[in-house]
Design an enzyme around this catalytic site. Structure first.
Site, mmCIF file in Angstrom:
data_model
loop_
_atom_site.group_PDB
_atom_site.id
_atom_site.type_symbol
_atom_site.label_atom_id
_atom_site.label_comp_id
_atom_site.label_asym_id
_atom_site.label_seq_id
_atom_site.Cartn_x
_atom_site.Cartn_y
_atom_site.Cartn_z
ATOM 1 N N ARG B 116 0.830 -1.213 0.000
ATOM 2 C CA ARG B 116 0.000 0.000 0.000
ATOM 3 C C ARG B 116 0.862 1.261 0.000
ATOM 4 O O ARG B 116 0.411 2.322 -0.436
ATOM 5 C CB ARG B 116 -0.932 -0.013 1.210
ATOM 6 C CG ARG B 116 -1.897 -1.210 1.145
ATOM 7 C CD ARG B 116 -2.861 -1.234 2.309
ATOM 8 N NE ARG B 116 -3.721 -0.057 2.321
ATOM 9 C CZ ARG B 116 -4.587 0.205 3.309
ATOM 10 N NH1 ARG B 116 -4.685 -0.619 4.334
ATOM 11 N NH2 ARG B 116 -5.326 1.285 3.259
ATOM 12 N N ARG B 180 7.760 -3.874 -7.242
ATOM 13 C CA ARG B 180 6.505 -4.456 -6.753
ATOM 14 C C ARG B 180 6.448 -5.932 -7.085
ATOM 15 O O ARG B 180 5.862 -6.708 -6.340
ATOM 16 C CB ARG B 180 5.325 -3.708 -7.370
ATOM 17 C CG ARG B 180 5.262 -2.264 -6.905
ATOM 18 C CD ARG B 180 4.170 -1.487 -7.579
ATOM 19 N NE ARG B 180 2.867 -1.999 -7.155
ATOM 20 C CZ ARG B 180 1.725 -1.400 -7.478
ATOM 21 N NH1 ARG B 180 1.726 -0.308 -8.214
ATOM 22 N NH2 ARG B 180 0.581 -1.913 -7.080
ATOM 23 N N SER B 268 12.315 34.426 10.678
ATOM 24 C CA SER B 268 13.339 34.309 11.713
ATOM 25 C C SER B 268 12.819 34.971 12.975
ATOM 26 O O SER B 268 12.077 35.954 12.913
ATOM 27 C CB SER B 268 14.608 35.017 11.214
ATOM 28 O OG SER B 268 15.423 35.427 12.284
ATOM 29 N N LYS B 274 14.644 38.227 6.750
ATOM 30 C CA LYS B 274 15.077 36.967 6.172
ATOM 31 C C LYS B 274 13.918 36.113 5.646
ATOM 32 O O LYS B 274 12.804 36.180 6.146
ATOM 33 C CB LYS B 274 15.867 36.164 7.200
ATOM 34 C CG LYS B 274 17.204 36.815 7.542
ATOM 35 C CD LYS B 274 18.079 35.862 8.339
ATOM 36 C CE LYS B 274 18.447 34.669 7.491
ATOM 37 N NZ LYS B 274 18.893 33.549 8.294
ATOM 38 N N ASN B 276 13.909 32.248 4.952
ATOM 39 C CA ASN B 276 14.745 31.052 5.003
ATOM 40 C C ASN B 276 14.180 29.928 4.148
ATOM 41 O O ASN B 276 12.984 29.643 4.221
ATOM 42 C CB ASN B 276 14.874 30.579 6.446
ATOM 43 C CG ASN B 276 15.660 31.569 7.298
ATOM 44 O OD1 ASN B 276 16.602 32.178 6.821
ATOM 45 N ND2 ASN B 276 15.262 31.734 8.554
ATOM 46 N N ARG B 307 17.573 -17.767 11.103
ATOM 47 C CA ARG B 307 16.865 -16.533 11.495
ATOM 48 C C ARG B 307 17.714 -15.834 12.539
ATOM 49 O O ARG B 307 18.081 -16.442 13.544
ATOM 50 C CB ARG B 307 15.483 -16.843 12.076
ATOM 51 C CG ARG B 307 14.706 -15.581 12.558
ATOM 52 C CD ARG B 307 13.288 -15.917 12.977
ATOM 53 N NE ARG B 307 12.687 -16.739 11.930
ATOM 54 C CZ ARG B 307 12.244 -17.987 12.107
ATOM 55 N NH1 ARG B 307 12.243 -18.517 13.297
ATOM 56 N NH2 ARG B 307 11.777 -18.668 11.086
#
Lengths: 347, 347, 347, 347
Positions: B116, B180, B268, B274, B276, B307
């Site tokens: 999914r 897939r 900021s 500013k 950013n 395992r």
């Protein structure tokens, strides 16, 4: 991925200290202390400091707005400061956060959080050391086969084996203790890390802030993260030492050796006769996970210019799981140690 | 570490598919489908399969008991099977999980979850590709200065620049599509991975299980994790390509270049002027984080014997944050792309 | 660190193909082919192409000057081109390297080198697969104890055990084969990767170059390195699968299990009775080393702008040891497989 | 991969100290010192010690045989001891290597090598610190634009900028100095690390050995590698700090900023106008490379039992390139610093 994997590798005590709530409380402690020392230094008025303290005391966070601010600004502080200013008396609201930058808040808050986490790690190390000493008391003189390069070598004793498990723990403990001085320091630099935003009183304010918050004093370290990166490396080394303990136990517990028994070892959904050394394996997994995270943290050293959003964010992504995994490793080692006995008949 | 850092680097849609609930639902789907095909194959009775289906339908998890089982057994399945058996008619309860081992359940459940998640990643890649195409349509012919080794090189066009961002996305998309088939397969091996626990009908049951769960067929892969590790490498490469997009945007958005504008760029707490490039920086951080996690995942290749609890647990520690970070990278890139414009005047 | 560690983890055949000489030969092949196809396309004269071919044939490298150029320019090509131009007839010297950039030369040369290395890896994988098949023929029906989570589980057969070793090898082999199409492509972009430096004939020249060098055709990939990074991930996964083989052999060879014998196993300087599973341990070490290098290679995805010296140089630092370690892992696995027998009596 | 990449990222001085010859000399120093102190302690005769000293003095290595031994035994010492015994007077040959194990030799030899390398690194750090001080003297008061999150922030000075480069260097230097006490210690444990092979005189012999070799004293650390792993982390942090310097220089040197000039910057094979910040980029690449290697070194913490061939070999694969890359980073930083000037007109 398992429904309760979180339980397998979790550390509720440490996680609480790394939670949003804990960080928020630490950031508020920073802002309150900053206002108080700025008033002491005469940068803001006493009235402003009182109004700020009252506002912080009354503050109720709007978490949705903080989250939105985080995504917008890449750091939560602008939204937090804006919220706080709305609950501070209008005449004084602008004095909140005076001279400081977001990174001063977040980094100092982190140090306040680490200042509570590091003693927990140290305490767990001491408990482990005592636990290993008790194990030696119970089983130390029992003979045991030593193995080198996965082959039976020569007989020695349980005490010799345990010595290799316990010895590094004292080193890690002492290193964490000494880090408290170097690592647990305030961050106070202002916008570009030069303390020029504090009206010429930056150094005095820094000293006062360190005293109030019970943290060390340091020049601004916005873009120089080596103490934090070395802290991460120490955590990984600690978890690595416990991973060596786990690897040894898993080897000793092999059916064909059966040199140890683990009380309450894991059951299998398919094979009723099995007693899986679950804690031992988890220690190995956590050792490898922390080694990888520590390596990644190293990439956060390369801060562009006076502040790197990319490097700083990477630190946020890597450091909390690294700390939590180390805490979980200590808890797992404690559990495993309690369940562990050497079989009298070995070797 | 920031109160809402989780928001910054999160992916609610993918996280839901990796949640405890999602895993539990997938494990129940496995047990139900297994009983049905075992009845088809004559290994258990139709009555048993019906009783199991009814039990699963009525089942309400006791999460505390599952968590305790996880810590005790290192895997949740023994506790889950025990809980389920208590709600299945007693005559048939023992037929639940017949021939299977914990890893069959957990690994197949993971594949149902990935089945999914992968289409979501593919879909986001396609949306990004379309978004970049639209950007080219808007700005493609604008001149732009190319830079090599951090130096202005020669002028080219926005279309040339965008081409280096978009081209790898098609490769990642096609690789995920082809994965897939290879990756999304059932796990069915029984206790030691040889299908000997299914009364000689293991291969038929595996075929039926794959058909019912709409997953591919594969020989047991308990201890051979290379497809999963290569899936992790692909995710990191995908996030790496988006990190290159982020790095470029952050460079182009530098004040001195101002070749791009980012609508709603970060503010900021200290410097009002500013803007950013928060999303761009986050893409770089996520690229580095996923590269590190992908490297760690590689350490899960060395499964001891049939395992390895240590290697399998490491996978659990590393893969979910790697998937989530990749998902967050795609979401961040979508947001950044929407906000991005090239300035007409550049260069 | 050991005087002859290099011998322990080396691969002379692959190392020769990654040597300075091999790279130089590949770079000369590129320059010669480029001139030839540029003459075909009418970008340079036939006389120039002949003069260039003659110059290349007569060229003797001045290695000190190349090394100095490497340090100065960060890439060897400017110095190499300058040396070559001195041995080409003056009228035509300027036509050498026409339209190309350093990265075209170095990347295409790397692909020519990989085009010789990949078949060696594939061939070794096939030999290993045959060796494992022969091992199954000799010992396949012998009973063997399976182990999960480091505990004896249930008996199965040697054939079952070997199946988990050999199955991933076919996947790696097929992936390497299919990579030959995607990965082994020319690089031809010119200074900023848009082929604008080839007088409008860039695509035709690229087609001709690919044909002449027997490499695939691709749009310029100066700054999009995902196929190379995924190649590195595949190498690490391959070495990881062999590391799993090594880990199993070391566990099976434990004194207390003695399920296998390794002819000529390592001697100890202190304990004459020991037979150390040296090759098995080396496979584990190489698996971990390559996983780390593959993670680092991922960091080379973030190429700033049209060419990142930092990211490209990182690739040079990481990829050659990654390839060599994978080659050494294959050689070590071959040696170990030849020396390996399952003991008839086990269990 | 480039013919002379080795030149780009090499460190001849450090590489010589990590060479086969250097290791062999250190191993011979160990064996000679061990015999001398064993004679002092009365474990072997003075005549034996003299014969061993004479043999070592006369010894000429058979490198092919050492290499073959390395592959066979996974460690060179058995072959080395066998060769040495052939040149020692027969009556005393057996006393060579008395009580010791291969790991005692190799680990102590490594420490002798590191004891010469660490001061070189410290010395280079001091030179760099002086160089930065001189840079501040020349340009410190010049104004410079500070940048945070890749945006122009506020003006400060060259001295402020340089402070962030130089400050961590003192921390790294002091850490390396203090490591000399903890890290640079003898290894003496005998076959299984308990000193039981030295006739009850193990601790006295260890003290004598440490004194003779001018190394610290330590309990055996065959399987506890945390000081070495933390040394690796420190090297990566050091290279990380220099990577930050490099990243800043590459950003400052951008055409659009031109805040610095780099004398003798790299030329391009295609664009004559470019001045590539080659050394700056190399520092970034080395920072990332060492971070990755340091992460891998962490995986060597999990030593199975009393000696893990797999973990020890991984250390050999990772530590030498990590040390060399750090050395190269220091050399590169020195070169870059010498060539670096801030332009008077900036900002």
């Amino acid at each position: 991925m398992a429904p309760t994997l979180h339980g397998l590798a979790s550390d509720p005590e440490v996680e609480a200290l790394l939670s949003d709530d804990a960080q928020l409380a630490s950031m508020l402690a920073f802002e309150g202390a900053l206002a108080a020392v700025e008033a002491d230094a005469g940068l803001i008025s006493e009235a402003a400091a009182s109004a700020i303290a009252a506002g912080i005391a009354a503050y109720k966070p709007d978490n949705n707005d903080l989250a939105a601010g985080m995504i917008r600004d890449g750091v939560v502080v602008p939204a937090l400061v804006a919220q706080l200013r709305r609950v501070i008396a209008p005449d004084h609201a602008a004095e909140l956060h005076r001279g400081a930058t977001s990174q001063d808040v977040v980094d100092t808050a982190l140090m306040l959080q680490l200042a509570r986490i590091v003693p927990i790690l140290i305490d767990r190390l001491m408990q482990l050391e005592r636990g290993f000493a008790a194990l030696v008391e119970r089983h130390g003189t029992q003979p045991l086969m030593a193995h080198t390069r996965m082959q039976a070598a020569l007989p020695f004793t349980v005490a010799d084996k345990v010595a290799t498990w316990v010895e590094p723990l004292a080193r890690h403990r002492m290193a964490l203790s000494s880090m408290r001085r170097e690592l647990l320091v305030i961050q106070l630099g202002g916008p570009i890390g030069d303390r020029s935003s504090f009206g010429g009183k930056g150094d005095a304010i820094a000293r006062g802030l360190a005293a109030r918050l019970d943290l060390g004093l340091a020049t601004p370290w916005h873009a120089t993260r080596d103490p934090l990166v070395m802290f991460g490396a120490r955590l990984a080394a600690l978890a690595g030492s416990l991973g060596k303990f786990g690897a040894d136990v898993a080897l000793l517990a092999q059916t064909e050796l059966s040199a140890v028994t683990i009380e309450g070892a894991g059951t299998s959904s398919a094979m009723a006769h099995k007693a899986n050394p679950v804690g031992a394996e988890l220690l190995v997994a956590l050792a490898r996970h922390t080694a990888g995270l520590s390596g990644s943290l190293g990439y956060a050293m390369v801060h562009e210019n006076e502040r790197s959003g990319a490097a700083w964010t990477l630190e946020w992504l890597v450091l909390p799981p690294l700390i939590t995994a180390t805490g979980a490793s200590l808890l797992t080692a404690q559990r495993l140690l309690k369940a562990l006995s050497f079989r009298p008949s070995s070797p």
